[in-house]
Design a protein around this motif. Sequence first.
Motif, PDB file in Angstrom:
ATOM      1  N   THR A   9       0.846  -1.199   0.000  1.00 43.26           N
ATOM      2  CA  THR A   9       0.000   0.000   0.000  1.00 43.26           C
ATOM      3  C   THR A   9       0.881   1.248   0.000  1.00 43.26           C
ATOM      4  O   THR A   9       2.034   1.215   0.451  1.00 43.26           O
ATOM      5  N   ARG A  10       0.336   2.332  -0.494  1.00 40.59           N
ATOM      6  CA  ARG A  10       1.076   3.598  -0.508  1.00 40.59           C
ATOM      7  C   ARG A  10       1.478   3.992   0.916  1.00 40.59           C
ATOM      8  O   ARG A  10       2.584   4.482   1.146  1.00 40.59           O
ATOM      9  N   LYS A  11       0.574   3.782   1.834  1.00 41.27           N
ATOM     10  CA  LYS A  11       0.832   4.134   3.234  1.00 41.27           C
ATOM     11  C   LYS A  11       2.021   3.339   3.775  1.00 41.27           C
ATOM     12  O   LYS A  11       2.924   3.911   4.392  1.00 41.27           O
ATOM     13  N   LEU A  12       2.038   2.040   3.541  1.00 47.60           N
ATOM     14  CA  LEU A  12       3.128   1.205   4.041  1.00 47.60           C
ATOM     15  C   LEU A  12       4.446   1.567   3.365  1.00 47.60           C
ATOM     16  O   LEU A  12       5.486   1.636   4.024  1.00 47.60           O
ATOM     17  N   ARG A  13       4.408   1.819   2.065  1.00 49.02           N
ATOM     18  CA  ARG A  13       5.641   2.233   1.372  1.00 49.02           C
ATOM     19  C   ARG A  13       6.188   3.511   1.987  1.00 49.02           C
ATOM     20  O   ARG A  13       7.400   3.641   2.198  1.00 49.02           O
ATOM     21  N   ALA A  14       5.302   4.465   2.278  1.00 46.31           N
ATOM     22  CA  ALA A  14       5.749   5.722   2.892  1.00 46.31           C
ATOM     23  C   ALA A  14       6.355   5.451   4.267  1.00 46.31           C
ATOM     24  O   ALA A  14       7.393   6.020   4.617  1.00 46.31           O
ATOM     25  N   GLU A  15       5.717   4.592   5.058  1.00 44.54           N
ATOM     26  CA  GLU A  15       6.227   4.258   6.392  1.00 44.54           C
ATOM     27  C   GLU A  15       7.611   3.593   6.321  1.00 44.54           C
ATOM     28  O   GLU A  15       8.432   3.784   7.202  1.00 44.54           O
ATOM     29  N   VAL A  34       7.013   6.730  -3.074  1.00 43.69           N
ATOM     30  CA  VAL A  34       5.636   6.370  -3.440  1.00 43.69           C
ATOM     31  C   VAL A  34       5.334   6.767  -4.854  1.00 43.69           C
ATOM     32  O   VAL A  34       5.804   7.659  -5.417  1.00 43.69           O
TER      33      VAL A  34
END
Length: 117
Positions: free
Chosen positions: A106-112, A117
């Motif tokens: 997910t975009r969120k996990l990649r950012a974390e 992204v």
Amino acid sequence: MSLFDRDGFEALVRSLPGTSLVDQWDARVAKVGDKVFTLLTDVERRICFKVSEESFEILTALGGVAQAPYFAKRKWVTLDPETELAAAEIAEYIRRSHRLVAGGLTRKLRAELGIPV
């Protein structure tokens, strides 16, 4: 340092964002976001990684490269230390595998994980 040695393998995969290493399946396994993108087997010192469909066809035609057992349906290859591929080519395929697997997060996990992204 060879990618087929644990130290060389770990040095490469640790340089990739969001990577974790675990010992699993009699191998040193590199994951991004808990998804496997490459591994180095303990006994035979084989490297396995995910590839695109096009790369799968090209690579499996080379000496020292085969469909990875248990992973072949998902376009994974395994390399033995006598492969025709140069170390730089293997490293680039491992980086591509990281990008392929990370791209499914997910975009969120990649950012974390610090993955662009």
